[in-house]
Scaffold this active site. Sequence first.
Site, PDB file in Angstrom:
ATOM      1  N   CYS A 141       5.692  22.055 115.218  1.00 37.43           N
ATOM      2  CA  CYS A 141       6.158  22.630 116.482  1.00 37.43           C
ATOM      3  C   CYS A 141       7.425  23.453 116.274  1.00 37.43           C
ATOM      4  O   CYS A 141       7.552  24.548 116.802  1.00 37.43           O
ATOM      5  CB  CYS A 141       6.505  21.536 117.495  1.00 37.43           C
ATOM      6  N   ASP A 142       8.364  22.892 115.538  1.00 36.72           N
ATOM      7  CA  ASP A 142       9.731  23.438 115.547  1.00 36.72           C
ATOM      8  C   ASP A 142      10.181  24.063 114.231  1.00 36.72           C
ATOM      9  O   ASP A 142      11.252  24.668 114.195  1.00 36.72           O
ATOM     10  CB  ASP A 142      10.725  22.318 115.917  1.00 36.72           C
ATOM     11  N   CYS A 187       8.611  16.887 114.801  1.00 40.71           N
ATOM     12  CA  CYS A 187       7.402  17.697 114.629  1.00 40.71           C
ATOM     13  C   CYS A 187       7.720  18.996 113.895  1.00 40.71           C
ATOM     14  O   CYS A 187       8.184  19.962 114.510  1.00 40.71           O
ATOM     15  CB  CYS A 187       6.788  17.987 116.001  1.00 40.71           C
TER      16      CYS A 187
END
Lengths: 388, 146
Positions: free
Chosen positions: A212-213, A209
């Site tokens: 997200c990261d 992701c």
Amino acid sequence: MAVASALERPDLITAEIVEASENEDLAIKYGVSSVPHTVINGKTVSLGGVDTQEAFIEKILTLREAAAGAPPLVREGEEAHVDIVIVGAGPGGLTAAIYGERSGLKCVVLEKGVVGGQVALTPVVENYPGLTRVAGKSLVDLMAQHASQYTHIHQGEEVLEIKPNGQIIASTNRGRYICRAVILATGAKHRKLGVPGEERLYGRGVSYCATCDGYFYKGKKVIMVGGGNSAVTEALYLDSLGVSVTLVHRKDKLRAESRLQESLFNRKIPVLRNSEVREILGDKIVAGVRIENTKTGKTEEMPVDGAFISIGYEPVNELAKKTGVELDGAGYVKVDQQQRTNVPRIYAVGDITGGVKQIVTAVGQGAVAAMAAFEDLANPYWKEKGAV
Amino acid sequence: MFGGKKKARVIQQDKEEILKKKFEILKKEVPIYVFSREGENDPFNRFTVALIKELGELTPRIIPEFHEVGDEVSKKYDVSRSPTILIDPEAYHIRYTGSPAGEEMRSFLNTIVMTSVGRTLLSSSDRERLAALKDGRHIQIFVTPT
């Protein structure tokens, strides 16, 4: 959940939300490289991903990271009667709920993970009609807000079993729903490379992701594995965050839309073609990857700080299989033009049905399934055929 | 009044009405303490101070208080990082270490609402299980704005 727990037990529970980029020393201390990363009493109990409420409470009580495959906690007692249980709160499920409720059917949407499914994790969506460019999370928030004006969406509630005979009983980790129809919108999950180091270093440099990261890798070097729209979109997103990204694709040609490939070229993002990752290297965090060029046979080690993987999805079909719904050879649920499965009163929509896996397709199928359910409940075709 | 640019607001005008509506549900006053120290995360300090000030202007239920890291109040609550936000610190132990930017804004606003309304999403069985807790728990959730 952390805040809710601190409000519930102010005598014993403190909740601290730490913004990692402003507090890098703390992030390094706990080895944070994916979010959300949960530490309780100095011990990491969760790396990336979102826990169900039950799992989070369990971690608070036991201070343990839940074992992989541990059975969800089942709660007795709660039972509700609805017309349609919709399994999954992605675009397909949310649309089915809107159309179902507007037809006068009482619905409930049950989502074991994150509301919005894959779209919630997509950095940018540029091909949803009416919206030239929108963050995936924003699009999903609009859909969820719209659906919640009509129905209840239960996040963190997983459907464990569906008994489709007579009254349909859908059992979840919280209770049971007695219903008249079920719409499966369980979507798909990230496909894994299946190489050494991938699982061991998940959340410690391996990520599926970018939204997200990606933030953690500003100024750092990563690879993005894949050649489709998702991989290229996410590579562009990482590049825009200031991450040094190299796309690694096993074939010679990328599958991504030409406009995306053009952007890749214009931004001078390197692409390693005919290249496969053989191993993800690193002791406690990702330190590099071993890549083989399948044309030359040459293998090299590339030092990187992160490995993002975007190589497609597999259908989330465990519940469909248990329910006796017919699947095709690739594991996708077979449906007719009204989204009906082989089991009367069970429908399926979105990526779980295979085909063109786009938001707009799932949305259309959600509407079709809800309207089919309305028609079928009024005129039960299966009774005409003499079935139960 | 003359010359100089008006400082840009953190909360855009079109969002103000939405937030005012959201805050209609607030019951109890929520003191929000903001701690900052010049020279440490300055842009995030400015953002956080401006955000809490503007939230306080949207509803009388939010009571902002601004402190320096190193003053008596920061020592009382063991605050050493800038910016840090404490939500109703006399009643609860809820802290934001860093600014609630980007995607974390939503959870921050929900924290204010939950604290004021006194209602959370915990089910009755979750509450029962937490009631059995005997020892302290310090939960830290690491996040980023995206």
